[in-house]
Design a protein around this motif. Structure first.
Motif, PDB file in Angstrom:
ATOM      1  N   UNK A 130       0.835  -1.201   0.000  1.00  0.00           N
ATOM      2  CA  UNK A 130       0.000   0.000   0.000  1.00  0.00           C
ATOM      3  C   UNK A 130       0.873   1.256   0.000  1.00  0.00           C
ATOM      4  N   UNK A 131       1.996   1.225   0.702  1.00  0.00           N
ATOM      5  CA  UNK A 131       2.928   2.354   0.651  1.00  0.00           C
ATOM      6  C   UNK A 131       3.461   2.515  -0.772  1.00  0.00           C
ATOM      7  N   UNK A 132       3.814   1.416  -1.415  1.00  0.00           N
ATOM      8  CA  UNK A 132       4.253   1.469  -2.818  1.00  0.00           C
ATOM      9  C   UNK A 132       3.173   2.101  -3.686  1.00  0.00           C
ATOM     10  N   UNK A 133       1.914   1.722  -3.450  1.00  0.00           N
ATOM     11  CA  UNK A 133       0.798   2.256  -4.239  1.00  0.00           C
ATOM     12  C   UNK A 133       0.710   3.768  -4.107  1.00  0.00           C
ATOM     13  N   UNK A 134       0.834   4.282  -2.887  1.00  0.00           N
ATOM     14  CA  UNK A 134       0.682   5.727  -2.705  1.00  0.00           C
ATOM     15  C   UNK A 134       1.864   6.498  -3.285  1.00  0.00           C
ATOM     16  N   UNK A 135       3.062   5.940  -3.188  1.00  0.00           N
ATOM     17  CA  UNK A 135       4.226   6.606  -3.789  1.00  0.00           C
ATOM     18  C   UNK A 135       4.118   6.550  -5.320  1.00  0.00           C
ATOM     19  N   UNK A 136       3.593   5.446  -5.846  1.00  0.00           N
ATOM     20  CA  UNK A 136       3.375   5.348  -7.298  1.00  0.00           C
ATOM     21  C   UNK A 136       2.373   6.400  -7.755  1.00  0.00           C
ATOM     22  N   UNK A 137       1.334   6.626  -6.980  1.00  0.00           N
ATOM     23  CA  UNK A 137       0.349   7.657  -7.339  1.00  0.00           C
ATOM     24  C   UNK A 137       0.985   9.048  -7.339  1.00  0.00           C
ATOM     25  N   UNK A 138       1.851   9.311  -6.347  1.00  0.00           N
ATOM     26  CA  UNK A 138       2.531  10.607  -6.318  1.00  0.00           C
ATOM     27  C   UNK A 138       3.450  10.756  -7.529  1.00  0.00           C
ATOM     28  N   UNK A 139       4.191   9.693  -7.855  1.00  0.00           N
ATOM     29  CA  UNK A 139       5.062   9.737  -9.038  1.00  0.00           C
ATOM     30  C   UNK A 139       4.233   9.993 -10.288  1.00  0.00           C
ATOM     31  N   UNK A 140       3.066   9.378 -10.363  1.00  0.00           N
ATOM     32  CA  UNK A 140       2.183   9.593 -11.512  1.00  0.00           C
ATOM     33  C   UNK A 140       1.717  11.050 -11.567  1.00  0.00           C
ATOM     34  N   UNK A 141       1.287  11.600 -10.422  1.00  0.00           N
ATOM     35  CA  UNK A 141       0.834  12.996 -10.412  1.00  0.00           C
ATOM     36  C   UNK A 141       1.944  13.936 -10.868  1.00  0.00           C
ATOM     37  N   UNK A 142       3.160  13.707 -10.370  1.00  0.00           N
ATOM     38  CA  UNK A 142       4.286  14.558 -10.754  1.00  0.00           C
ATOM     39  C   UNK A 142       4.623  14.415 -12.232  1.00  0.00           C
ATOM     40  N   UNK A 143       4.528  13.200 -12.751  1.00  0.00           N
ATOM     41  CA  UNK A 143       4.838  12.955 -14.161  1.00  0.00           C
ATOM     42  C   UNK A 143       3.773  13.565 -15.061  1.00  0.00           C
ATOM     43  N   UNK A 144       2.505  13.461 -14.670  1.00  0.00           N
ATOM     44  CA  UNK A 144       1.430  14.098 -15.433  1.00  0.00           C
ATOM     45  C   UNK A 144       1.618  15.609 -15.404  1.00  0.00           C
ATOM     46  N   UNK A 145       1.967  16.155 -14.231  1.00  0.00           N
ATOM     47  CA  UNK A 145       2.238  17.589 -14.151  1.00  0.00           C
ATOM     48  C   UNK A 145       3.379  17.996 -15.067  1.00  0.00           C
ATOM     49  N   UNK A 146       4.431  17.213 -15.062  1.00  0.00           N
ATOM     50  CA  UNK A 146       5.563  17.474 -15.949  1.00  0.00           C
ATOM     51  C   UNK A 146       5.123  17.472 -17.408  1.00  0.00           C
ATOM     52  N   UNK A 147       4.250  16.537 -17.758  1.00  0.00           N
ATOM     53  CA  UNK A 147       3.812  16.413 -19.154  1.00  0.00           C
ATOM     54  C   UNK A 147       2.990  17.613 -19.619  1.00  0.00           C
ATOM     55  N   UNK A 148       2.496  18.409 -18.673  1.00  0.00           N
ATOM     56  CA  UNK A 148       1.721  19.592 -19.073  1.00  0.00           C
ATOM     57  C   UNK A 148       2.629  20.725 -19.553  1.00  0.00           C
ATOM     58  N   UNK A 149       3.925  20.629 -19.242  1.00  0.00           N
ATOM     59  CA  UNK A 149       4.845  21.692 -19.655  1.00  0.00           C
ATOM     60  C   UNK A 149       6.038  21.192 -20.459  1.00  0.00           C
ATOM     61  N   UNK A 150       6.315  19.883 -20.387  1.00  0.00           N
ATOM     62  CA  UNK A 150       7.477  19.330 -21.081  1.00  0.00           C
ATOM     63  C   UNK A 150       7.102  18.018 -21.759  1.00  0.00           C
ATOM     64  N   UNK A 151       7.969  17.584 -22.639  1.00  0.00           N
ATOM     65  CA  UNK A 151       7.785  16.341 -23.372  1.00  0.00           C
ATOM     66  C   UNK A 151       7.978  15.146 -22.437  1.00  0.00           C
ATOM     67  N   UNK A 152       6.964  14.272 -22.367  1.00  0.00           N
ATOM     68  CA  UNK A 152       7.032  13.048 -21.558  1.00  0.00           C
ATOM     69  C   UNK A 152       6.472  11.903 -22.393  1.00  0.00           C
ATOM     70  N   UNK A 153       7.123  10.774 -22.323  1.00  0.00           N
ATOM     71  CA  UNK A 153       6.673   9.570 -23.012  1.00  0.00           C
ATOM     72  C   UNK A 153       5.314   9.151 -22.431  1.00  0.00           C
TER      73      UNK A 153
END
Length: 190
Positions: A130-153
């Motif tokens: 469950x800790x892995x799940x919540x950190x994965x969600x945070x990584x996803x939020x940060x990556x989606x945020x990054x994709x709004x301003x920069x190129x992300x796969x």
């Protein structure tokens, strides 16, 4: 091949770090936050592996390797310049996400449907997952945020989305097939 003879380089002492393409950016840059959180996630998976065995441990080992692939992908901006690179940058691909989906479906086969939200906990392995799940969600939020301003796969974002689902289902499996899931009781302490 990576060779790390000297661990400290002093190149980051002024608060900057190098991306995979050699560009220097602030250590708090959105891209660094995204792949740094993926690194943190990899560490939480390492903790989960202390309690895992057999097939679960093998799956977590594969995920740890995928997370290094994901970090390599995220630290390398400008996908449009991949063809110009001296060597092909490592990028996440659909088959990595597809594998997670297959594993989720297999794990979910014997689980009973949920009638409540689950509180993180139960067995030590489930709590770590469950800790892995919540950190994965945070990584996803940060990556989606990054994709709004920069190129992300796009495959990187899809992988993180699916991975958090994988951790959720794996936590249920680790809770004796869902029998030891800790269920939320709305308003129980009013």
């Amino acid at each position: 091949m990576v060779v790390l003879n000297k661990i400290y380089t002093r190149t980051g002492d002024a608060g900057e770090t190098a991306l995979g393409d050699g560009a220097r950016v602030a250590k708090y840059a959105s891209r660094v936050e995204a792949y740094g959180t993926v690194d943190e996630l990899n560490s939480t998976v390492g903790l989960a592996r202390l309690s895992s065995e057999d097939d679960m441990d093998s799956a977590l080992a594969r995920i740890q390797n995928d997370l290094f692939d994901l970090g390599a992908d995220l630290c390398r901006p400008h996908m449009e310049k991949d063809a110009e690179s001296e060597y092909a940058p490592l990028r996440m691909i659909a088959s990595q996400m597809d594998r997670l989906e297959v594993e989720i479906d297999v794990m979910n086969t014997d689980l009973s449907p949920l009638r409540s939200f689950i509180l993180p906990g139960g067995t030590p392995l489930a709590a770590h997952l469950h800790l892995c799940r919540t950190v994965a969600r945070r990584a996803e939020r940060l990556t989606v945020g990054l994709s709004s301003t920069e190129d992300v796969n796009p495959a990187a974002i899809k992988y993180l989305n699916r991975l958090s689902d994988w951790f959720f289902v794996a936590a249920r499996v680790a809770n004796n097939g869902g029998q030891d899931d800790v269920l939320w009781v709305p308003g129980a302490n009013r």
